[in-house]
Design a protein around this motif. Structure first.
Motif, PDB file in Angstrom:
ATOM      1  N   VAL A  40       0.738  -1.173   0.034  1.00  0.00           N
ATOM      2  CA  VAL A  40      -0.080  -0.008   0.227  1.00  0.00           C
ATOM      3  C   VAL A  40       0.885   1.354  -0.041  1.00  0.00           C
ATOM      4  O   VAL A  40       0.568   2.382  -0.786  1.00  0.00           O
ATOM      5  N   GLN A  41       1.860   1.190   0.794  1.00  0.00           N
ATOM      6  CA  GLN A  41       2.882   2.392   0.810  1.00  0.00           C
ATOM      7  C   GLN A  41       3.465   2.438  -0.448  1.00  0.00           C
ATOM      8  O   GLN A  41       3.597   3.740  -0.936  1.00  0.00           O
ATOM      9  N   MET A  42       3.747   1.387  -1.177  1.00  0.00           N
ATOM     10  CA  MET A  42       4.374   1.573  -2.515  1.00  0.00           C
ATOM     11  C   MET A  42       3.713   2.216  -3.638  1.00  0.00           C
ATOM     12  O   MET A  42       3.785   3.099  -4.342  1.00  0.00           O
ATOM     13  N   LYS A  43       2.341   1.632  -3.480  1.00  0.00           N
ATOM     14  CA  LYS A  43       1.368   2.316  -4.276  1.00  0.00           C
ATOM     15  C   LYS A  43       1.111   3.852  -4.294  1.00  0.00           C
ATOM     16  O   LYS A  43       0.891   4.535  -5.038  1.00  0.00           O
ATOM     17  N   LEU A  44       0.922   4.009  -2.807  1.00  0.00           N
ATOM     18  CA  LEU A  44       0.760   5.589  -2.408  1.00  0.00           C
ATOM     19  C   LEU A  44       1.559   6.244  -2.790  1.00  0.00           C
ATOM     20  O   LEU A  44       1.677   7.415  -3.577  1.00  0.00           O
TER      21      LEU A  44
END
Length: 154
Positions: free
Chosen positions: A109-113
Motif C-alpha cells: 500500500v505504501q509503495m502504491k501511494l
C-alpha cells in the motif's frame, strides 16, 4: 454408577492388551465400560472403570479393562495440557504469519501511494512547466512588442 466392589490394587495396572490413555469408552473386547466404587480395604471408596463383561462375570486379573478414575482423569488433563501447548504454538505461528502478512500489505500500500503521489507531482510539474513556458513566451512576445514600439517612437 454401580456400587459393586471390584479390583482394588494400589496402582493402575492396566490389564488390557495395550495401554489406553484417558477415560476408557469401551473395553478391547468391545463391551461398554462401567464406573464402579472399590470396597476393598486397600482402596476404599476409590472409583474405577471396569469392563461390563468382566463385572457381570466377576472376573479378576483378566485382560479386560480396569483403570482408576483419578488416574484416567489425570491422563486426560495431561493430554489437554499437551494439546494446549501445541495450540499455543500454532497460535503464535499464526500471529507471526499475520504480522508478516500485515507488513507486506502495508509495504504494498505504501509503495502504491508513493507511486501515485510521485505521478501526481510529476503531472503537476509538467503542467507547471508548460504554464511557465507559456508565460515566458508571453513575456518574450511582450518584450519584443515593446522594443518594436520603442524603435518606432524613438
Amino acid at each position: 454408577m454401580s456400587n459393586a466392589s471390584g479390583a482394588s490394587s494400589g496402582s493402575s495396572i492396566h490389564r488390557s492388551r495395550g495401554r489406553f490413555y484417558g477415560v476408557p469408552k469401551t473395553c478391547p473386547c468391545g463391551e461398554q465400560i462401567m464406573e464402579l466404587i472399590s470396597k476393598s480395604n486397600n482402596n476404599p471408596y476409590r472409583r474405577y472403570y471396569r469392563c461390563g463383561y468382566a463385572v457381570a462375570r466377576k472376573l479378576a486379573n483378566d485382560n479386560h479393562m480396569f483403570k482408576w478414575v483419578d488416574e484416567a482423569h489425570l491422563e486426560e488433563i495431561e493430554a489437554l495440557k499437551t494439546k494446549n501447548v501445541r495450540l499455543e504454538e500454532k497460535l503464535e505461528a499464526i500471529a507471526a504469519e499475520r504480522t508478516e502478512f500485515e507488513r507486506i500489505v502495508f509495504e504494498n500500500v505504501q509503495m502504491k501511494l508513493e507511486k501515485e503521489i510521485f505521478e501526481r507531482v510529476e503531472e503537476t510539474l509538467i503542467e507547471a512547466s508548460s504554464t511557465s513556458k507559456k508565460m515566458m513566451i508571453g513575456v518574450i512576445a511582450l518584450c519584443m512588442v515593446m522594443v518594436g514600439f520603442s524603435k518606432q517612437l524613438g
